[in-house]
Enzyme design. Sequence first.
Site, mmCIF file in Angstrom:
data_model
loop_
_atom_site.group_PDB
_atom_site.id
_atom_site.type_symbol
_atom_site.label_atom_id
_atom_site.label_comp_id
_atom_site.label_asym_id
_atom_site.label_seq_id
_atom_site.Cartn_x
_atom_site.Cartn_y
_atom_site.Cartn_z
ATOM 1 C CB CYS A 139 -0.944 0.006 1.195
ATOM 2 S SG CYS A 139 -1.980 -1.436 1.249
ATOM 3 C CG ASN A 151 -6.439 -1.094 1.659
ATOM 4 O OD1 ASN A 151 -5.815 -0.591 0.726
ATOM 5 N ND2 ASN A 151 -5.855 -1.623 2.714
ATOM 6 C CG HIS A 164 -3.139 3.117 2.866
ATOM 7 N ND1 HIS A 164 -3.574 2.894 1.576
ATOM 8 C CD2 HIS A 164 -3.206 1.915 3.502
ATOM 9 C CE1 HIS A 164 -3.887 1.624 1.441
ATOM 10 N NE2 HIS A 164 -3.685 1.007 2.596
#
Length: 333
Positions: free
Chosen positions: A120, A290, A260
């Site tokens: 990520c 996500n 994030h």
Amino acid sequence: MNQVSTSNTSSVILGIGSYVPKKILGNTELSSRVDTSDEWIQSRTGITERRIADNDQSTSDLAFHAARRAIESAQIQVSEIDLVIVATITPDMAFPSTACLLQHRLGLGKVACFDLEAACSGFLYSLDVADAMLSSGRYKCALVIGAEKMSSIMDWEDRTTCVLFGDGAGAAIISKRGYGPKLLGFLSGADGSNPTLLHQPAGGSSQPATEYTIANRQHFLKMNGKEIFKSAVRVMEKATRELLTENDLDIEDVDHVIPHQANVRIVESMAQRLEIPMNKFFCNLDRHGNTSAASIPLALDEAVKKGLFKEDELAVLVAFGAGLTWSATLVRF
Ligand code: ACO
């Protein structure tokens, strides 16, 4: 994009674009597949829906559309791009790189292309690497992409993970020349001491695909959610503080944070620890979940299109991911 003239040293974002697949998978539909509920997912994560790519759409397809939009936004010719970095943990295949596949499809020259794997944190790592390569003077214009088809590594029978992730792509054109928001500073790090906190056990050289690994669902993402949660808050706070200090800036100088997009509770905990009000944090995880390496450019593109940033404002982009990795970037608009 807001127009800020470049200095000799800072890279600038000439253009940005993103793409998500059309199919929306809402919490209610998901709860007909696994033992979960809209109420659980929303209250524990803040996610209401996510986008899921079609079976015939790969990561490079998502990346292609995001890249085209970034190129259009930068108003450059594809012939000006001399470096392509794709951040992804869901490449089309182990090799060749997704970046090489895109080079051909986008009609670029025979320029340097590679994938970068920092989960990520991948997009921010890629900005850091692109800036360093541009600073060497040997490259002039980089196409940096974060793209993921997370649905391809989800265990759709595991309610502890499959509710969290989505598919998408975001891209930026970065150069030392031209006009756009300036990339003022970078910080990237990793702690590889506990790799199994978040990993895909099989399919690599340590556990090549066998009937056993497939039967045991070892090709899907596995995660220790609680530990990841705690680490995420800690490392994103630390990275933000360190990056600001390195650049002689204070928490009070921060106008926006693009974190994030994993879980709104992670963002809230981080906001509390940094003593930055939540209204300075931009979140779109409610609609995307996500998207791993795509999360930051997807959010940044949406925030830019919404006109969130005023001239001279400062934004911190900060991410964490499997590895564990972390990365933060300062942007002056
Ligand atoms: N629906 C219903 N119940 C569920 C679900 C679900 N989808 N998932 C878990 N539960 C249950 C658990 O089984 C547990 O039940 P039990 O008490 O009977 O054992 C209960 O809910 C509580 O589970 P917890 O794991 O304690 O829930 P928590 O509040 O910690 O939330 C979550 C879990 C959302 C995964 C959280 O820990 C989290 O967000 N962690 C970070 C994950 C993350 O950000 N990962 C991405 C990393 S980035 C990258 O590189 C890919």
